[in-house]
Motif scaffolding. Structure first.
Motif, PDB file in Angstrom:
ATOM      1  N   MET A  49       0.849  -1.189   0.000  1.00 53.41           N
ATOM      2  CA  MET A  49       0.000   0.000   0.000  1.00 53.41           C
ATOM      3  C   MET A  49       0.888   1.243   0.000  1.00 53.41           C
ATOM      4  N   SER A  50       0.574   2.203  -0.883  1.00 51.63           N
ATOM      5  CA  SER A  50       1.388   3.402  -1.001  1.00 51.63           C
ATOM      6  C   SER A  50       1.070   4.382   0.115  1.00 51.63           C
ATOM      7  N   SER A  51       1.928   5.413   0.233  1.00 45.13           N
ATOM      8  CA  SER A  51       1.722   6.421   1.268  1.00 45.13           C
ATOM      9  C   SER A  51       0.468   7.246   1.001  1.00 45.13           C
ATOM     10  N   LYS A  52       0.124   7.462  -0.289  1.00 48.30           N
ATOM     11  CA  LYS A  52      -1.086   8.227  -0.594  1.00 48.30           C
ATOM     12  C   LYS A  52      -2.335   7.477  -0.154  1.00 48.30           C
ATOM     13  N   GLN A  53      -2.342   6.165  -0.340  1.00 48.13           N
ATOM     14  CA  GLN A  53      -3.496   5.385   0.084  1.00 48.13           C
ATOM     15  C   GLN A  53      -3.625   5.347   1.599  1.00 48.13           C
ATOM     16  N   LEU A  54      -2.481   5.353   2.303  1.00 47.17           N
ATOM     17  CA  LEU A  54      -2.530   5.329   3.758  1.00 47.17           C
ATOM     18  C   LEU A  54      -3.082   6.622   4.328  1.00 47.17           C
ATOM     19  N   LEU A  55      -2.892   7.724   3.619  1.00 43.45           N
ATOM     20  CA  LEU A  55      -3.345   9.035   4.105  1.00 43.45           C
ATOM     21  C   LEU A  55      -4.533   9.550   3.312  1.00 43.45           C
ATOM     22  N   ARG A  56      -5.329   8.658   2.784  1.00 40.22           N
ATOM     23  CA  ARG A  56      -6.503   9.074   2.028  1.00 40.22           C
ATOM     24  C   ARG A  56      -7.499   9.788   2.955  1.00 40.22           C
ATOM     25  N   GLY A  57      -7.933  10.976   2.540  1.00 44.84           N
ATOM     26  CA  GLY A  57      -8.871  11.748   3.344  1.00 44.84           C
ATOM     27  C   GLY A  57      -8.231  12.613   4.406  1.00 44.84           C
ATOM     28  N   VAL A  58      -6.889  12.584   4.503  1.00 49.37           N
ATOM     29  CA  VAL A  58      -6.177  13.398   5.493  1.00 49.37           C
ATOM     30  C   VAL A  58      -5.570  14.604   4.787  1.00 49.37           C
ATOM     31  N   LYS A  59      -5.833  15.802   5.294  1.00 47.21           N
ATOM     32  CA  LYS A  59      -5.283  17.016   4.703  1.00 47.21           C
ATOM     33  C   LYS A  59      -3.826  17.159   5.133  1.00 47.21           C
ATOM     34  N   THR A  60      -2.929  17.076   4.147  1.00 47.58           N
ATOM     35  CA  THR A  60      -1.492  17.128   4.438  1.00 47.58           C
ATOM     36  C   THR A  60      -0.814  18.354   3.854  1.00 47.58           C
ATOM     37  N   GLU A  61      -1.575  19.315   3.360  1.00 48.79           N
ATOM     38  CA  GLU A  61      -0.976  20.508   2.753  1.00 48.79           C
ATOM     39  C   GLU A  61      -0.259  21.335   3.821  1.00 48.79           C
TER      40      GLU A  61
END
Length: 203
Positions: free
Chosen positions: A1-13
């Motif tokens: 699982m990629s890092s983008k999938q792990l943080l789906r729905g999390v605002k990281t800007e």
């Protein structure tokens, strides 16, 4: 699982990714420091009503440590909601099943109990070993634990020159916490023989 999938729905800007190595770290002390990072309390822009904390990536969660005899005594308990549904699991078994849950439970319990609690907890990603999918991410910044502030033990009163207690062992148990380290070591030597506490230990 990629890092983008792990943080789906999390605002990281605008957030940093803090890499924490949990190897041989005490669970409670490390969880308190991670809770500070998730809340953003280490930033000058911290606001208690805003979720400005960084994303925290923890590795080597399997190798955390407990103080005392918690590996033998600590037990996790929860209830299913049905009659007789009380469940429990010793921490040593929890480490075998899902070691990352030990640190996750500790951090979650140290976050403020408000509406931001779940949002902050979602930015915590814990991995049991050295491998994690965030390797190579340019936003990943290693985090170093601050040094511990150990209290220096000082004597609370001075011992007269050449003082010899009648019972060195009893005297050490009763007044050992108020004596300098050198005086306590002198009391531990040969309890049956002569014990002379040096007066220079209090200077």
């Amino acid at each position: 699982m990629s890092s983008k999938q792990l943080l789906r729905g999390v605002k990281t800007e605008g957030l940093r990714f803090r890499l924490v190595d949990a190897k041989e770290k005490v669970v409670g002390r490390l969880a308190a420091q991670i809770a500070v990072l998730l809340q953003g309390k280490d930033k000058p822009t911290f606001s208690p009503w805003k979720d400005t904390g960084d994303v925290v990536v923890v590795k080597n969660a399997r190798h955390v440590e407990f103080t005392g005899r918690k590996w033998e005594q600590k037990v996790y308990r929860w209830h299913s909601g049905y009659p007789g549904g009380l469940k429990e699991r010793p921490v040593r078994i929890q480490r075998e099943k899902a070691p990352e849950e030990i640190l996750r439970r500790a951090v979650y319990g140290m976050l403020p109990k408000n509406n931001l609690r779940k949002e902050r907890a979602r930015k915590l990603r814990i991995f049991p070993d050295e491998e994690h999918p965030f390797v190579g991410d340019p936003r990943l910044v290693p985090w170093e634990a601050p040094p511990r502030k150990l209290r220096v033990k000082e004597g609370l009163f001075e011992v007269p020159q050449g003082f010899e207690p009648l019972n060195a062992d009893a005297y050490r148990k009763r007044y050992g916490h108020m004596l300098p380290d050198a005086a306590v070591e002198a009391l531990r030597q040969e309890p049956s023989g002569e014990v002379v506490i040096p007066a220079t230990a209090t200077e």
